[in-house]
Design an enzyme around this catalytic site. Structure first.
Site, PDB file in Angstrom:
ATOM      1  N   ARG A   1       0.862  -1.182   0.000  1.00 11.21           N
ATOM      2  CA  ARG A   1       0.000   0.000   0.000  1.00 11.21           C
ATOM      3  C   ARG A   1       0.894   1.225   0.000  1.00 11.21           C
ATOM      4  NH1 ARG A   1      -2.567   4.351   0.342  1.00 11.21           N
ATOM      5  NH2 ARG A   1      -4.715   4.523   1.127  1.00 11.21           N
TER       6      ARG A   1
ATOM      7  N   ASP B   1      -3.979   8.752  -0.909  1.00  9.12           N
ATOM      8  CA  ASP B   1      -5.257   8.052  -0.999  1.00  9.12           C
ATOM      9  C   ASP B   1      -5.807   8.345  -2.386  1.00  9.12           C
ATOM     10  OD1 ASP B   1      -7.150   6.376  -0.048  1.00  9.12           O
ATOM     11  OD2 ASP B   1      -8.041   7.787   1.380  1.00  9.12           O
TER      12      ASP B   1
ATOM     13  N   GLU C   1     -11.488   5.650  -5.469  1.00  5.43           N
ATOM     14  CA  GLU C   1     -11.846   4.243  -5.347  1.00  5.43           C
ATOM     15  C   GLU C   1     -12.526   3.715  -6.600  1.00  5.43           C
ATOM     16  OE1 GLU C   1     -11.328   2.205  -2.556  1.00  5.43           O
ATOM     17  OE2 GLU C   1     -10.084   3.864  -1.851  1.00  5.43           O
TER      18      GLU C   1
ATOM     19  N   ARG D   1      -1.343  -5.647   4.398  1.00  2.92           N
ATOM     20  CA  ARG D   1      -0.533  -5.015   3.364  1.00  2.92           C
ATOM     21  C   ARG D   1       0.668  -4.337   4.024  1.00  2.92           C
ATOM     22  NH1 ARG D   1      -5.166  -1.366   0.615  1.00  2.92           N
ATOM     23  NH2 ARG D   1      -5.071  -0.603   2.752  1.00  2.92           N
TER      24      ARG D   1
END
Length: 284
Positions: free
Chosen positions: A131, A136, A139, A179
């Site tokens: 990750r 971020d 999505e 992750r």
């Protein structure tokens, strides 16, 4: 106990000497143990032992392949990095890494049995799920949730940027999804690029915002500055329709950070769950 074929030196003269039994201690004492204590024997033996131990230590520290996150020792986090090849890209902020310690010098990519398969699937069980730290990304559609704007663009860019390439991941911690959270670097045109920072510059991700668990290494200020520049320059998810598009009736996309999107999805799902529970109660 005596050896039956040993000669006996006590036989009278003129007669064939009789064989004298010899004890096993006589045979043991006959060995020249001084030979094993000579410097020409001791020094090479010591050097060979030390060299073997040193090579084993180097192998364990730098050349032993780590097949999955479960094989990373806790003390390695925040102190070590992993070098490997990207075999697949999941969402726009995570991917699968096949650890290749030593790189080409250790035979990866050209020696028999040391080739890495690159595919668009899950990447297999012998890879490490990484990750990207500090960012971020929008999505993609998952678990019945709709796709977020610019998710496909971010995913396509990350795939073209790192898939099949060798990267170095400076690992910070293991997250709740098993992750490895890591700051990732890749070489492009002989220059080493911070993958997360490049996504922020292009408006394809936001700075990761959470009450806990945020990881930036030493780059938080640089990441926040890159996001602010992307907003000012109106690139990526921060873009606005041009004059012609506005005249044709196109409206600006609703801006929603990945963090806000996730929170909204959770609230909707919780609301649906409560609604179902209420209906069941009324039916009774």
């Amino acid at each position: 106990m005596r050896w039956p074929w040993a000669a006996d030196s006590s036989s009278p003269s003129g007669e064939e000497p009789k064989r004298r039994p010899v004890s096993w201690t006589d045979t043991l004492n006959a060995t020249d143990w001084a030979h094993y204590t000579e410097p020409r024997t001791v020094i090479p033996s010591v050097l060979l032992t030390l060299t073997t131990l040193a090579l084993l230590r180097v192998y364990k520290a730098h050349l032993r392949r780590i097949p999955s996150v479960d094989h990373i020792k806790p003390e390695k986090f925040r102190t070590s990095s992993l070098f490997g090849k990207v075999t697949s890209v999941g969402d726009a902020d995570n991917f699968r890494l096949f650890h290749t310690p030593g790189g080409r010098l250790a035979g990866w990519g050209w020696m028999p049995g040391r080739r890495v398969e690159v595919k668009k699937g899950s990447g297999g069980m012998k890879t490490i799920h990484v990750r990207i730290a500090g960012i971020d990304a929008p999505e993609l559609a998952h678990f019945g949730r709709p796709e977020q704007p610019y998710a496909k663009e971010a995913h396509a860019w990350l795939t073209s940027y790192i898939l099949g390439r060798r990267v170095r991941a400076y690992i910070h911690r293991r997250d709740q999804y098993d992750r490895v959270v890591a700051t990732v670097f890749v070489r492009r045109w002989l220059l080493r690029r911070d993958v997360g920072l490049e996504m922020l510059k292009r408006g394809l991700a936001t700075v990761y915002e959470a009450k806990s668990g945020s990881e930036f290494g030493a780059f938080e200020r640089k990441y926040r500055d890159a996001e602010e520049r992307a907003k000012r320059n109106k690139v990526g998810m921060w873009a606005e329709p041009g004059l012609l598009a506005r005249l044709m009736g196109e409206k600006p996309r609703e801006r929603e950070s990945p963090r806000e999107y996730k929170r909204r999805m959770v609230e909707l799902e919780e609301g649906k769950g409560k609604g179902k529970g209420k209906k069941v109660g009324d039916s009774r």
